[in-house]
Design a protein around this motif. Structure first.
Motif, short mmCIF file in Angstrom:
data_model
loop_
_atom_site.label_atom_id
_atom_site.label_comp_id
_atom_site.label_asym_id
_atom_site.label_seq_id
_atom_site.Cartn_x
_atom_site.Cartn_y
_atom_site.Cartn_z
N ILE A 95 0.84 -1.21 0.00
CA ILE A 95 0.00 0.00 0.00
C ILE A 95 0.87 1.26 0.00
N GLU A 96 1.93 1.23 0.82
CA GLU A 96 2.83 2.39 0.89
C GLU A 96 3.53 2.63 -0.44
N GLY A 97 3.99 1.53 -1.08
CA GLY A 97 4.65 1.67 -2.37
C GLY A 97 3.72 2.22 -3.44
N VAL A 98 2.48 1.76 -3.44
CA VAL A 98 1.49 2.25 -4.40
C VAL A 98 1.20 3.73 -4.17
N TYR A 99 1.11 4.13 -2.90
CA TYR A 99 0.84 5.54 -2.59
C TYR A 99 1.99 6.43 -3.09
N LEU A 100 3.22 6.00 -2.84
CA LEU A 100 4.37 6.79 -3.30
C LEU A 100 4.39 6.88 -4.83
N TYR A 101 4.10 5.77 -5.48
CA TYR A 101 4.08 5.76 -6.94
C TYR A 101 2.98 6.68 -7.48
N GLU B 164 13.36 4.41 -3.73
CA GLU B 164 14.38 5.28 -3.16
C GLU B 164 14.53 5.08 -1.66
N GLY B 165 13.49 4.63 -1.02
CA GLY B 165 13.56 4.37 0.42
C GLY B 165 13.81 2.90 0.69
N ASP B 166 13.38 2.45 1.86
CA ASP B 166 13.60 1.06 2.27
C ASP B 166 12.28 0.39 2.65
N ALA B 167 11.19 0.87 2.08
CA ALA B 167 9.88 0.34 2.47
C ALA B 167 9.31 -0.64 1.46
N PHE B 168 9.64 -0.46 0.18
CA PHE B 168 8.98 -1.25 -0.86
C PHE B 168 10.00 -2.09 -1.61
N HIS B 169 9.68 -3.41 -1.77
CA HIS B 169 10.65 -4.32 -2.38
C HIS B 169 10.01 -5.26 -3.39
N SER C 170 8.31 -6.15 -7.20
CA SER C 170 8.72 -5.81 -8.57
C SER C 170 7.84 -4.69 -9.11
N PRO C 171 8.35 -3.89 -10.06
CA PRO C 171 7.56 -2.80 -10.65
C PRO C 171 6.29 -3.28 -11.33
N ILE C 172 6.30 -4.49 -11.88
CA ILE C 172 5.08 -5.01 -12.53
C ILE C 172 3.98 -5.20 -11.51
N VAL C 173 4.33 -5.79 -10.36
CA VAL C 173 3.34 -5.96 -9.28
C VAL C 173 2.88 -4.59 -8.78
N LEU C 174 3.80 -3.65 -8.71
CA LEU C 174 3.45 -2.29 -8.29
C LEU C 174 2.39 -1.68 -9.21
N VAL C 175 2.58 -1.81 -10.50
CA VAL C 175 1.63 -1.23 -11.47
C VAL C 175 0.28 -1.96 -11.41
N ILE C 176 0.31 -3.27 -11.27
CA ILE C 176 -0.93 -4.04 -11.20
C ILE C 176 -1.77 -3.60 -10.02
N PHE C 177 -1.15 -3.51 -8.83
CA PHE C 177 -1.92 -3.15 -7.65
C PHE C 177 -2.23 -1.65 -7.61
N HIS C 178 -1.44 -0.84 -8.27
CA HIS C 178 -1.78 0.57 -8.39
C HIS C 178 -3.09 0.73 -9.15
N TYR C 179 -3.24 -0.05 -10.21
CA TYR C 179 -4.49 -0.01 -10.98
C TYR C 179 -5.66 -0.54 -10.16
N LEU C 180 -5.45 -1.67 -9.48
CA LEU C 180 -6.54 -2.28 -8.70
C LEU C 180 -6.98 -1.37 -7.55
#
Length: 429
Positions: free
Chosen positions: A43-49, A57-62, A64-74
């Motif tokens: 959730i934190e990674g999606v919010y930053l994106y 850039e931080g140490d909170a999200f690890h 993959s970018p593909i998963v990041l984009v998928i859940f950003h859309y969802l």
């Protein structure tokens, strides 16, 4: 119980638990959520994106970018359907495992037929029939659907649910001879968690067996398809991050260097908390070699006739020795154990292993509460439980391997034991 009824009950249990008041507690449990798969970190990674801030850039999200984009859309378009999506993904994983086990049955029968002439007359009744093997698929389905580890993993809404689905799809594709599909899903799973790269060896063996191409060209074709798929996934991830490959350090680098020492059910966190910093690189290399390289060659050479057993063992070993394991990883490989129910009579530690799993699963949350909330325990107590849990898994793996070897010997030599033509007996003095 019919298959449809199983799916309905398992789906309702998952969906209901996600909507209970305990969901928040479960989603933050160290046994379920890790720095890699945590819903909170996702959730934190999606919010930053979403705020045009690079989440790596931080140490909170690890992830993959593909998963990041998928859940950003969802999360942006269908946030209220996420409990249903996670439940559906877990049910799809169960279905894919069922189809995988059906394909594995055919492979097992073909392998058994090849070596039928080597079976001694005395051991003919030990040869597995098609009906006996096909019922194992129902057990595989039931074990995954109703395994508490799998249920908790889904209820915690961890990204391990997605990883398990990808692995199940890759193995299902391999079991049915689809090279591109199998390699593509395995590459995606590897891109997400790295350790699934171990499965490329048994996957290549299974594809060669199914497609009747047990030669170097078949293996090279599979390896090439996997490398190209993995490269494509890495490129797509870089494209998502505006052409930057900096995310690699916070994904693969995070898994390999183990900078976050938050407790989990693995073995890394305690060792790296206690050791001197100047020994860190040595032990990181030793631990990762143990998890990624050490077992693949000897196990492949010994069990080259049984790629399905190799899949089961490598899944289990990678779960025990990976840097950030969770109960979802354990629940996934345990679904394959019923495939080997014909080995259960040769296993000697079933009761011990079962008791160890139950006791450590109950003690883990208890000791964590005593350590973190009551202050009447310390890290040694919790690590003792996680070490026992890992030991139980090792006992399960070794017992399974020894059972296979015992059955293999008995099939060739019979069950009677004679010395100089006389019945052998064990005498204690």
């Amino acid at each position: 119980m019919g298959a449809v009824v199983k799916y309905v009950i398992a789906g309702l249990v998952r969906y209901w638990l996600i909507h209970t008041d305990f969901w928040h507690t479960l989603s933050n449990r160290v046994e379920i959520a890790t720095p890699l798969n945590s819903w909170k970190r996702l959730i934190e990674g999606v919010y930053l994106y979403d705020q045009n801030i690079n989440p790596y850039e931080g140490d909170a999200f690890h992830e993959s970018p593909i998963v990041l984009v998928i859940f950003h859309y969802l999360l942006k378009h269908v946030p209220y359907s996420l409990p249903f999506i996670f439940s559906a993904m877990d049910l799809l994983t169960a279905y894919l495992l069922y189809k995988t086990s059906r394909g594995f049955v055919r492979i097992f029968l073909n392998c058994q037929e090849k070596y039928l002439s080597d079976v001694s007359q005395e051991s003919k009744d030990m040869v597995m029939t098609e009906s006996q093997l096909k019922e194992t698929s129902e057990y595989v389905l039931s074990v995954y659907l109703f395994n508490p580890y799998s249920i908790l993993n889904c209820v915690g809404m961890t990204t391990t649910v997605l990883q398990n689905m990808l692995l199940a799809a890759a193995l299902c594709g391999a079991a049915h001879g689809y090279v591109i599909i199998s390699c593509a899903f395995l590459a995606f799973a590897t891109h997400q968690a790295l350790y699934p790269v171990l499965l490329i060896v048994p996957t290549a063996m299974i594809l060669a067996e199914v497609n009747k191409g047990c030669n170097k060209c078949s293996y090279i074709k599979t390896l090439l398809a996997f490398v190209l798929s993995w490269s494509f996934v890495v490129y797509i991830s870089a494209f998502i991050m505006d052409g930057s490959y900096n995310y690699v350090y916070n994904t693969y680098g995070f898994i390999l260097t183990v900078p976050d020492l938050k407790p989990n059910i693995g073995l890394f966190w305690y060792f790296f908390t206690e050791m001197f910093e100047h020994f860190r690189l040595l032990f990181v290399c030793a631990f990762q070699i143990n998890a990624l390289i050490l077992y693949i060659v000897p196990l492949t050479l010994r069990f080259k006739k049984e790629p399905i057993l190799l899949v089961t063992v490598l899944l289990a070993l990678s779960t025990v020795f990976r840097s950030y394991p969770c109960v979802g990883d354990v629940g996934f490989y345990m679904a394959f154990i019923p495939m080997w129910k014909h080995l259960f009579t040769f296993m000697q530690q079933k009761f011990i292993v079962a008791c160890a799993f139950i006791i450590t699963s109950a003690l883990g949350p208890t000791v964590w509460h005593l350590w973190i909330y009551s202050g009447s325990a310390n890290a040694n107590f919790f690590f003792g439980v996680t070490l026992s849990f890992a030991t139980a898994q090792i006992f399960l793996i070794t017992d399974l391997l020894f059972a296979y070897i015992k059955r293999e010997y008995t099939l060739k030599n019979g069950s009677s034991r004679t010395i100089d033509g006389k019945p052998a007996k064990l005498v204690l003095r």
